[in-house]
Design an enzyme around this catalytic site. Structure first.
Site, PDB file in Angstrom:
ATOM      1  N   LEU A  18      56.903 -83.011 -12.410  1.00 43.78           N
ATOM      2  CA  LEU A  18      56.409 -82.084 -11.380  1.00 43.78           C
ATOM      3  C   LEU A  18      55.550 -80.988 -11.994  1.00 43.78           C
ATOM      4  CD1 LEU A  18      56.315 -81.247  -8.445  1.00 43.78           C
ATOM      5  CD2 LEU A  18      58.426 -79.959  -8.781  1.00 43.78           C
ATOM      6  N   HIS A 697      50.935 -62.449 -15.140  1.00 51.15           N
ATOM      7  CA  HIS A 697      51.201 -63.717 -14.458  1.00 51.15           C
ATOM      8  C   HIS A 697      50.069 -64.124 -13.537  1.00 51.15           C
ATOM      9  CE1 HIS A 697      55.164 -62.232 -15.660  1.00 51.15           C
ATOM     10  NE2 HIS A 697      55.364 -63.499 -15.947  1.00 51.15           N
TER      11      HIS A 697
END
Ligand code: GLN
Ligand code: ZN
Length: 765
Positions: A18, A697
């Protein structure tokens, strides 16, 4: 017959399929159809695995492309307005917008905040709610997954959703402050619609996860549980209310009383409450015993568990269900992938797949007569014994050193103010980074080649040196004040140290999801810890030799090593942590000896180790802070000790943070727009602070003006001479083409502020 079920299976895939599919999609290499196909294959495989393991109810909606809490926010139509109209997008793209900071048109906006899921190392996307907002069923993901399972022939599907109160509890109010419980009525009505639609799909059982019941809850929230669940009771499905991660304590009677059809308890963390609940549950209710540890990787001692279950089963019969303690999201997928682990160690472990087998074996043994039971359990029993008795976990030298620990070893020589004047002199608002620089494809390739023996020691060292060289050059060109070597040699901030310490073992595929596509591979801390050789010394010294600027030594702290590992359960965690602290203390002293005058000891995970209940905090904080101090306090006054923490809320642990007695602390703040700093002002934090001025991030390049504004905000709370300038966290996940302009802007912002202050000084002089 005793029913077996599961709250969730790890979705990342045993080879992280994934993760790679997500990242291919995000890079634009695959289209959404390809990504969805990988996801569907994983779901199908995981359902089949669980079916084959004998489970009677299979979880659905435990799968997520990013985060299950974010999925729930999308399901409820509760996304912040800055993202625009997300209803035009697929569920997947809408989730990626919120999590990764894009609006519906694709323009950069602030990503939603992320925070730790209870006391795990999983991060969820915090729902943001506004006064007066309403909810409506706004995504088909949940229903599609139920249909998909049924198409695959799994009729025994039990959808799992975050319960309304836990979801609401984890949210935060945006804009005007208000009591989030005002939204409960409408929220519960929408949950009612969801349950109705699930019933229409032929679903019998729905699991609502309410781990918030393992927390200290205010009275109005407890009452809200009663009113919410008495309304949900009308839904035409059976509800299994799931609690986990801790005992229910003062919420036990509340949980037992709620009008649902079953209650799941984390019987690993709260074994004592099983029998209590059996006494208090009305006769129509199921008690689901979460008896296989969903949070650790040791094989269960099934005979011990059977002693606990047997009397219960006698009383409750088929009303007793068995399950893992919580979703298996928090453990790796399959031990059988581990072909390189030595057989002794492997014999001590169980991952998700093995845990399901344990569950099955447990049921079989529970129903067997004594003779057959003994036969069934003989292998499991000897495995549980073997670990406790193995000489591999006991090191007399480590135990002797622990015995000679004294209080003075956890104490710096002087107070911060006296130390400060002896430490390195730096410009006002010194600029630095948190440690790591982009982990380029070449760096990863070099580490891989080295590990596989395709690169010899000398060639590997040469390549790492050239990476360090490059990092130093770039930092000097950028004009940063305190440099770092860049951590090119580190695959992971915990694994790197664990690999060099005795007492740790490593898996190849023991990946656990941390957030989005990010996974961690926690080391297995199985035995007494010691440091045979220096771990960071040569890289750091080499880096320092290239520059006149100070080079910051970079270590992962004892508490973080502990909290990010799977830790032995045969002795108190405090003891294991102290062993780690002593090993790191030696490393700190080696660095100091080599002339490194600034040493950062990262404690990114200190806060997440906090027990869920406030009553247990003091004890944890006491030994955690003490361990940090044991690691840090061997040095001279002239050595400046830094620590770094990310995603921490400090308000409630300020005294402990201050008690760590670091000279400088760098923290995550940009996503919360410096709100965090109130804690540092209110408490009058005694030392220096580097509040992160931009969010690493996000791929967006932070603008100079924005960082300047944040710094100005910080200055309302922190005196100028104690303010550092740095990003929120390490930069290893970013590209140089993002990092360079970002740091350029950051340094420019710091310099502008410096000039403003020098100006002010001149004017006032
Ligand atoms: N020094 C580490 C880095 O820069 C810190 C990472 C963290 O806090 N998670 O990557
Ligand atoms: Zn960090």
């Amino acid at each position: 017959m005793t029913l077996l079920h599961n709250s969730g299976f790890p979705r990342i895939g045993h080879k992280r399929e994934l993760k790679f599919a997500l990242e291919r999609y995000w890079r634009g290499e695959d289209d959404l159809k390809k990504l969805e196909a990988v996801a569907a294959r994983l779901r199908a495989r995981h359902w089949q695995l669980q079916q084959d393991a004998g489970l009677d109810l299979l979880p659905a909606n435990d799968f997520s492309l990013y985060d299950q809490i974010l999925d729930n926010s999308l399901l409820l139509g509760a996304t912040p307005s800055r993202f625009g109209d997300l209803s035009t997008l697929s569920h997947a793209d809408a989730a990626f917008c919120v999590a990764r900071g894009r609006d519906a048109q694709g323009n950069p906006v602030a990503a939603a905040e992320m925070t730790k899921w209870f006391d795990t190392n999983y991060h969820f996307i915090v729902p943001e709610l506004q006064r007066g907002q309403t909810f409506s069923v706004s995504s088909n993901k949940l229903f599609d997954e139920v249909k998909e399972a049924r198409r695959l022939g799994h009729l025994n599907i039990k959808p799992v959703l975050p319960g309304p109160l836990t979801w609401l509890w984890l949210s935060k109010a945006e804009g005007e402050a208000f009591n989030r419980l005002e939204l409960l009525d409408d929220l519960v009505a929408t949950y009612g619609d969801i349950l109705q639609r699930l019933a229409n799909l032929g679903v019998e059982w729905v699991q609502l996860d309410e781990p918030a019941l393992a927390l200290d809850l205010p009275t109005d929230w407890k009452q809200a549980y009663e009113s919410a669940y008495s309304r949900l009771n009308a839904a035409p499905v059976k509800l299994l209310l799931a609690t986990y991660f801790g005992p229910l304590q003062d919420n036990l009677h509340l949980a037992a009383r709620l009008p649902v059809d079953g209650l799941h308890l984390d019987a690993v963390r709260a074994p004592g409450e099983l029998a209590l609940l059996a006494d208090h549950l009305p006769a129509y209710k199921v008690l689901s015993a979460g008896i296989i540890d969903g949070r650790n990787i040791w094989r269960a001692d099934l005979s011990q568990i059977l002693d606990l279950l047997e009397p219960l089963q006698k009383r409750m019969g088929d009303r007793l269900w068995l399950a893992p303690s919580c979703s298996l999201l928090h453990v790796p997928v399959d031990l059988s992938s581990e072909t390189e682990l030595d057989t002794e160690l492997k014999g001590w472990l169980a991952f998700a797949v093995q845990k399901l087998d344990e569950l099955n074996l447990l049921r079989e043994s529970l129903q067997a007569d004594p003779g057959r039971r003994q036969q069934l359990l003989s292998d499991n029993h000897s495995a549980a014994q073997a670990r406790r008795l193995s000489t591999r976990i006991h090191d007399p030298a480590v135990q002797e050193r622990l015995g000679s620990l004294n209080a003075g070893m956890a104490q710096r020589r002087s107070h911060y103010r006296e130390r400060r004047v002896q430490q390195i002199e730096l410009p006002l608002f010194p600029t630095t980074t948190i440690g790591s620089f982009p982990q380029t494809a070449e760096i990863r390739q070099a580490r891989r080649d080295y590990r596989l023996g395709r690169l010899d020691n000398a060639a590997y060292q040469q390549q790492m040196h050239s990476e360090i060289h490059k990092a130093v050059e770039i930092q000097e060109a950028l004009g940063l004040d305190v440099l770092v070597h860049g951590e090119a040699e580190r695959n992971d901030m915990v694994e790197y140290f664990g690999e060099q310490l005795q007492g740790f073992a490593f898996t190849r595929f023991g990946w656990v999801q941390s957030y989005g596509s990010r996974c961690v591979k926690p080391p297995v801390l199985f035995g007494d810890v010691s440091r045979p050789d220096p771990m960071t010394l040569s890289w750091t010294s080499y880096a320092q030799s290239l520059t006149d600027k100070p080079m910051k030594g970079m270590l992962t702290g004892p508490v973080t090593l502990l909290n990010w590992s799977f830790v032995r359960d045969d002795q108190p965690r405090a003891l294991t942590c102290r062993q780690l602290a002593l090993a790191l203390r030696d490393e700190v002293l080696d660095l100091e000896q080599a002339g490194i005058s600034i040493i950062q000891i990262d404690e990114a995970a200190l806060r997440e180790g906090l027990p869920l209940r406030q009553a247990d905090w003091q004890e944890y904080l006491h030994w955690a802070v003490e361990s940090f101090r044991i690691a840090a306090s061997g040095v001279q006054d002239s050595t400046q000790i830094h620590t770094h923490m990310c995603y921490s809320e400090f308000n409630d642990v300020m005294p402990a943070i201050a008690a760590m007695d670091a000279d400088v602390i760098t923290i995550e703040t940009s996503r919360s727009r410096m709100e965090l700093l109130d804690a540092f002002r209110d408490f009058d934090y005694p030392a220096e602070i580097g509040p992160g001025v931009y969010d690493i991030h996000s791929a967006n390049i932070p603008r100079q003006e924005d960082m300047l504004a944040l710094l100005q905000k910080a200055l309302e709370r922190i005196p100028a001479e104690r303010l550092w300038v740095n990003p929120d966290c390490g930069l290893k996940t970013r590209d140089w083409k993002e990092v360079k302009p970002a740091l350029e802007n950051m340094v420019a912002a710091a310099h502008r502020l410096r000039r403003q202050y020098q100006e002010k000084d001149r004017v006032s002089a």
